[in-house]
Design a protein around this motif. Structure first.
Motif, short mmCIF file in Angstrom:
data_model
loop_
_atom_site.label_atom_id
_atom_site.label_comp_id
_atom_site.label_asym_id
_atom_site.label_seq_id
_atom_site.Cartn_x
_atom_site.Cartn_y
_atom_site.Cartn_z
N GLY A 109 -8.69 9.33 -2.70
CA GLY A 109 -8.99 8.67 -3.96
C GLY A 109 -8.99 7.17 -3.77
N GLN A 110 -9.89 6.47 -4.47
CA GLN A 110 -9.90 5.01 -4.38
C GLN A 110 -10.61 4.40 -5.58
OE1 GLN A 110 -11.85 3.82 -0.78
NE2 GLN A 110 -13.89 4.35 -1.49
N ILE A 111 -10.26 3.14 -5.85
CA ILE A 111 -10.94 2.35 -6.87
C ILE A 111 -11.23 0.98 -6.28
CG2 ILE A 111 -9.92 3.54 -8.85
CD1 ILE A 111 -7.97 1.11 -9.10
N ASP A 112 -12.27 0.34 -6.79
CA ASP A 112 -12.58 -1.01 -6.34
C ASP A 112 -11.72 -2.03 -7.05
OD1 ASP A 112 -14.49 -0.33 -4.45
OD2 ASP A 112 -16.06 -0.22 -5.96
N HIS A 113 -11.62 -1.98 -8.36
CA HIS A 113 -10.69 -2.83 -9.10
C HIS A 113 -10.25 -2.08 -10.34
CE1 HIS A 113 -14.18 -3.71 -11.64
NE2 HIS A 113 -13.34 -4.19 -12.53
N GLY A 114 -9.11 -2.45 -10.84
CA GLY A 114 -8.58 -1.77 -12.01
C GLY A 114 -7.08 -1.68 -11.96
N LEU A 115 -6.57 -0.47 -12.17
CA LEU A 115 -5.13 -0.26 -12.23
C LEU A 115 -4.70 0.87 -11.30
CD1 LEU A 115 -4.66 -0.26 -16.12
CD2 LEU A 115 -4.02 -2.09 -14.53
N VAL A 116 -3.58 0.66 -10.66
CA VAL A 116 -2.88 1.75 -9.99
C VAL A 116 -1.79 2.18 -10.96
CG1 VAL A 116 -1.42 2.43 -8.05
CG2 VAL A 116 -3.38 0.91 -7.68
N ALA A 117 -1.77 3.46 -11.29
CA ALA A 117 -0.79 4.01 -12.22
C ALA A 117 0.11 4.98 -11.48
CB ALA A 117 -1.48 4.71 -13.39
N ALA B 72 -4.54 7.14 -10.28
CA ALA B 72 -3.33 7.77 -10.82
C ALA B 72 -2.60 8.54 -9.73
CB ALA B 72 -3.70 8.71 -11.97
N ILE B 73 -1.34 8.21 -9.54
CA ILE B 73 -0.51 8.81 -8.51
C ILE B 73 0.74 9.39 -9.16
CG2 ILE B 73 0.80 8.39 -6.39
CD1 ILE B 73 -2.18 7.83 -6.03
N SER B 74 0.99 10.67 -8.97
CA SER B 74 2.21 11.28 -9.48
C SER B 74 3.39 10.81 -8.63
CB SER B 74 2.10 12.80 -9.41
OG SER B 74 3.30 13.39 -9.83
N GLN B 75 4.48 10.38 -9.31
CA GLN B 75 5.63 9.86 -8.57
C GLN B 75 6.92 10.17 -9.32
OE1 GLN B 75 5.23 5.83 -7.21
NE2 GLN B 75 7.29 5.80 -6.38
N PHE B 76 7.50 11.32 -9.00
CA PHE B 76 8.72 11.75 -9.68
C PHE B 76 9.89 10.81 -9.43
CE2 PHE B 76 9.60 13.54 -5.56
CZ PHE B 76 10.98 13.58 -5.48
N THR B 77 9.85 10.03 -8.35
CA THR B 77 10.97 9.14 -8.04
C THR B 77 11.17 8.04 -9.07
OG1 THR B 77 9.62 7.78 -6.57
CG2 THR B 77 10.84 9.61 -5.56
N LEU B 78 10.19 7.84 -9.96
CA LEU B 78 10.37 6.87 -11.04
C LEU B 78 11.49 7.30 -11.98
CD1 LEU B 78 6.69 6.03 -12.03
CD2 LEU B 78 8.27 4.67 -10.66
N LEU B 79 11.85 8.57 -11.95
CA LEU B 79 12.90 9.11 -12.82
C LEU B 79 14.25 9.12 -12.12
CD1 LEU B 79 11.85 9.91 -15.63
CD2 LEU B 79 10.10 10.32 -13.95
N HIS C 21 -13.29 5.60 -14.94
CA HIS C 21 -13.31 6.28 -13.64
C HIS C 21 -11.86 6.45 -13.20
CE1 HIS C 21 -13.89 7.28 -9.47
NE2 HIS C 21 -13.21 6.20 -9.13
N VAL C 22 -11.45 7.69 -13.00
CA VAL C 22 -10.07 7.99 -12.60
C VAL C 22 -10.09 8.66 -11.23
CG1 VAL C 22 -7.93 9.20 -13.16
CG2 VAL C 22 -9.34 8.23 -15.00
N ALA C 23 -9.46 8.01 -10.27
CA ALA C 23 -9.24 8.62 -8.96
C ALA C 23 -7.80 9.10 -8.94
CB ALA C 23 -9.49 7.60 -7.85
N ARG C 24 -7.52 10.11 -8.14
CA ARG C 24 -6.19 10.71 -8.16
C ARG C 24 -5.66 10.94 -6.76
NH1 ARG C 24 -6.92 15.01 -13.09
NH2 ARG C 24 -8.68 13.93 -14.00
N GLY C 25 -4.34 10.94 -6.69
CA GLY C 25 -3.69 11.43 -5.51
C GLY C 25 -3.61 12.95 -5.62
N ILE C 26 -2.95 13.56 -4.67
CA ILE C 26 -2.74 15.00 -4.67
C ILE C 26 -1.29 15.26 -5.06
CG2 ILE C 26 -2.82 17.13 -3.32
CD1 ILE C 26 -5.57 15.77 -3.69
N PHE C 27 -1.09 16.00 -6.12
CA PHE C 27 0.25 16.26 -6.64
C PHE C 27 1.14 16.85 -5.54
CE2 PHE C 27 3.60 18.52 -8.76
CZ PHE C 27 3.96 17.66 -9.79
#
Length: 150
Positions: free
Chosen positions: A21-29, A75-82, A119-125
């Protein structure tokens, strides 16, 4: 739910050295789903993500949202934020939702953003991922559903 947003000039996520997954500009979530989060919670935070005015307008003021700026979201899932680090030296992750619920709500978050025309690119859960970004600004925003909704 906690989301860390980083405005970026370019970002990608790799698994085994391959870009998934990739984006040129925007937000990493970076997205952390907590116990008690619901589809409504996730959609509310996705709307907040899409509409935050953190991109510069022609006068250099942060007056544009990611849609106005023509950006994408990685968008990247990241349980460690909790992580709960109040006791001892090993973080506790008991506040994170179970993987099956977290996966569903992470997908709901990304799908809702896409439904807004982003446009939403994703990581793999649950995969071991390498995330690279060039932070723009730097601008980093923390969204916490406990502060926004509850």
């Amino acid at each position: 739910m906690k989301v860390i947003l980083q405005r970026s000039l370019h970002a990608d996520v790799r698994i085994n050295h391959e870009i998934v997954g990739q984006i040129d500009h925007g937000l990493v979530a970076l997205v952390g789903i907590a116990h008690g989060d619901t589809a409504e919670t996730v959609r509310t935070i996705a709307d907040k993500t899409a509409n935050l005015r953190i991109f510069s307008d022609d006068a250099g003021k942060m007056n544009r949202n990611v849609i106005d700026a023509g950006g994408g979201i990685l968008a990247i899932s990241q349980f460690t934020l909790l992580a709960d680090c109040r006791k001892g030296r090993r973080p506790s992750f008991t506040g994170a939702a179970s993987p099956d619920i977290a996966r569903e709500l992470y997908e709901t978050y990304a799908d809702h953003l896409a439904s807004l025309g982003i446009h939403v690119a994703r990581g793999i859960f649950a995969a071991d991922m390498a995330v690279s970004l060039t932070n723009d600004g730097p601008v980093t925003i923390i969204l916490d559903s406990d502060e926004i909704i509850r």
